[in-house]
Enzyme design. Structure first.
Site, PDB file in Angstrom:
ATOM      1  N   TYR A   1      44.255  91.469 -72.620  1.00  0.00           N
ATOM      2  CA  TYR A   1      43.856  90.217 -73.266  1.00  0.00           C
ATOM      3  C   TYR A   1      43.144  89.340 -72.224  1.00  0.00           C
ATOM      4  CZ  TYR A   1      44.788  85.778 -75.750  1.00  0.00           C
ATOM      5  OH  TYR A   1      44.703  84.566 -76.370  1.00  0.00           O
TER       6      TYR A   1
ATOM      7  N   ASP B   1      52.570  93.942 -72.960  1.00  0.00           N
ATOM      8  CA  ASP B   1      52.181  92.976 -73.990  1.00  0.00           C
ATOM      9  C   ASP B   1      52.276  93.702 -75.329  1.00  0.00           C
ATOM     10  OD1 ASP B   1      50.821  91.414 -75.875  1.00  0.00           O
ATOM     11  OD2 ASP B   1      49.468  90.568 -74.376  1.00  0.00           O
TER      12      ASP B   1
ATOM     13  N   ARG C   1      66.403  71.459 -72.576  1.00  0.00           N
ATOM     14  CA  ARG C   1      65.469  72.462 -72.046  1.00  0.00           C
ATOM     15  C   ARG C   1      66.059  73.870 -72.093  1.00  0.00           C
ATOM     16  NH1 ARG C   1      64.966  71.777 -66.499  1.00  0.00           N
ATOM     17  NH2 ARG C   1      64.547  69.587 -66.838  1.00  0.00           N
TER      18      ARG C   1
ATOM     19  N   LYS D   1      51.209  85.331 -83.366  1.00  0.00           N
ATOM     20  CA  LYS D   1      50.529  86.257 -84.264  1.00  0.00           C
ATOM     21  C   LYS D   1      51.435  86.637 -85.440  1.00  0.00           C
ATOM     22  CE  LYS D   1      47.256  85.762 -81.311  1.00  0.00           C
ATOM     23  NZ  LYS D   1      47.035  86.569 -80.131  1.00  0.00           N
TER      24      LYS D   1
HETATM   25  C1  PLP Z   1      46.879  86.021 -78.750  1.00  0.00           C
HETATM   26  C2  PLP Z   1      47.338  86.958 -77.718  1.00  0.00           C
HETATM   27  C3  PLP Z   1      48.033  86.502 -76.593  1.00  0.00           C
HETATM   28  C4  PLP Z   1      48.238  85.038 -76.291  1.00  0.00           C
HETATM   29  O1  PLP Z   1      49.003  84.354 -77.214  1.00  0.00           O
HETATM   30  P1  PLP Z   1      48.851  82.765 -77.411  1.00  0.00           P
HETATM   31  O2  PLP Z   1      50.040  82.406 -78.215  1.00  0.00           O
HETATM   32  O3  PLP Z   1      47.553  82.548 -78.109  1.00  0.00           O
HETATM   33  O4  PLP Z   1      48.857  82.138 -76.053  1.00  0.00           O
HETATM   34  C5  PLP Z   1      48.490  87.438 -75.696  1.00  0.00           C
HETATM   35  N1  PLP Z   1      48.271  88.750 -75.858  1.00  0.00           N
HETATM   36  C6  PLP Z   1      47.610  89.226 -76.920  1.00  0.00           C
HETATM   37  C7  PLP Z   1      47.402  90.689 -77.044  1.00  0.00           C
HETATM   38  C8  PLP Z   1      47.107  88.356 -77.877  1.00  0.00           C
HETATM   39  O5  PLP Z   1      46.404  88.835 -78.905  1.00  0.00           O
END
Ligand code: PLP
Length: 393
Positions: A112, A184, A59, A209
């Site tokens: 988000y 973020d 972990r 992403k």
């Molecule tokens: C997609 C996204 C997330 C979340 O990511 P996941 O891997 O899908 O949980 C968070 N913030 C932004 C701006 C995003 O586009």
């Protein structure tokens, strides 16, 4: 503009210590739950470091995870990087690590959607209150602080409507109030924007992403500065946040080519957006590199580039026109993600439920992710779909 020199070299060479690669180019995929020790002395030594780039227990990560963590820490410029099974987990865990009942947080109004939901459904249930502030508030954020405010959370550009925040101005106010900041940074990806260089304490990304880049792995990362890294690391461990070695390997492989992919996404998106800007049905473009995007000046000041993601605000529309538009697209697939090699589209008739303190009296918003297809094919596809949109008005 902040310095971005040698970033390509860094992307290629980071996390490639021989201890991780065993002499080949890429790190070995080290799958493990149990780590075994040959002596009491070795076990004690490992327990002291507890997985800080040393094997301790599955972990806490293996050498494959250490390689990825090292590369992301270098990319974002921080003290350490925690890995999560997805971006949403990275966001919720970063918040939970520093909040307790009775605290208050400031959340940007264009966050988000699942971030908002986490505040409204989980944090609220724990007795932690949220105030949503307008993304363009800048230094005006000072009016929003309360004696129990613990975290200022930013997302820049924000989801769907793409407003860019005046991060340094807001961070300064937060520091005056002794409040920590998180951002973020999924859009800024570490190559185009490094929040810690602008005074932010924790930078979070959905590595799902652009880092992964191929729409085949979910992964979240959070990079903290020296002050907040020990707590983030320990609390993430205690809440059981971990990822598979295979996913860590794929994220690291994606990272190696992120720069060249981003260059193409950026070039193509600007070309498609310029074409769309001239279209009779389009009111304006919400692309950070375009003057029509709120906060564009901050983008020019703070970012080193843009990517494949942007939105268009339509002059007028209705749900029928939007649905027909979406159904007629061939190359743009409908999907709630972005950052992969493929083009994607989503659409919102209104911003209802997605904003609470910022009004939206403009037309429907169509968000595009421009993939790595030929640009002509994408504009031709949009041209025919906009014709269908028009027929339904
Ligand atoms: C997609 C996204 C997330 C979340 O990511 P996941 O891997 O899908 O949980 C968070 N913030 C932004 C701006 C995003 O586009």
């Amino acid at each position: 503009m902040s310095s971005n020199s040698n970033k390509n070299t860094q992307l290629v060479s980071s996390g490639r210590k021989k201890a991780y690669t065993h002499g080949v180019v890429n790190p070995v995929v080290q799958r493990a739950s149990t780590v075994v020790f040959d002596s009491v002395a070795e076990l004690k030594e490992a327990a002291k470091k507890r997985g800080d780039k040393t094997l301790f227990y599955g972990r806490r990560g293996t050498t494959t995870h250490f390689a990825l963590q090292e590369a992301i820490t270098e990319l974002e410029g921080g003290e350490g990087c925690a890995l999560y099974p997805c971006g949403a987990a990275a966001i919720s865990q970063a918040l939970l690590s520093f909040l307790k009942t009775g605290d208050h947080i400031l959340m940007v109004d264009n966050a988000y959607e699942p971030t908002r939901d986490f505040c409204d459904k989980i944090l609220a249930g724990l007795g932690i209150t949220t105030t949503y502030y307008p993304p363009t508030i800048g230094a005006g954020i000072k009016e929003y602080f309360k004696p129990n405010t613990k975290v200022l959370f930013l997302e820049s550009p924000g989801s769907i409507t793409m407003e860019i925040q005046d991060v340094p101005a807001m961070v300064n106010v937060a520091k005056e109030h002794n409040v920590m900041t998180m951002l973020d940074n999924t859009y800024g990806n570490g190559l185009h924007y490094r929040p810690l260089e602008h005074g932010v304490d924790i930078s979070i990304q959905a590595a799902t992403k652009y880092i992964v880049g191929h729409s085949d792995v979910m992964m979240g990362v959070a990079v903290a500065n020296k002050k907040y890294w020990p707590t983030l690391r320990e609390h993430s461990y205690l809440l059981g946040q971990c990822t598979s070695a295979d996913d860590a390997y794929l994220a690291l492989r994606g990272l190696r080519t992120m720069s060249v992919r981003l260059n193409q996404h950026e070039k193509a998106a600007i070309e498609v957006a310029k074409w769309l800007e001239q279209h009779e049905l389009v009111d304006h473009i919400r692309h950070p590199a375009f003057e029509t995007c709120p906060g564009h000046a901050f983008f020019k000041r703070d970012f080193d580039g843009s990517n494949g993601l942007f939105s268009i605000v339509m002059k007028t529309g209705n749900q029928k026109a939007i649905d027909a538009f979406l159904d007629s697209l061939q190359h743009f697939k409908m999907g709630f993600s972005w950052g992969g090699f493929e083009s994607l589209v989503t659409a919102n008739l209104t911003m209802k439920g997605l904003r609470s303190t910022t009004g939206w009296d403009l037309g429907p918003v169509i968000r595009l992710h421009i993939g790595l297809e030929d640009i002509d094919d994408l504009t031709a596809d949009l041209a025919q779909a906009l014709e269908v949109y028009k027929q339904h008005l």
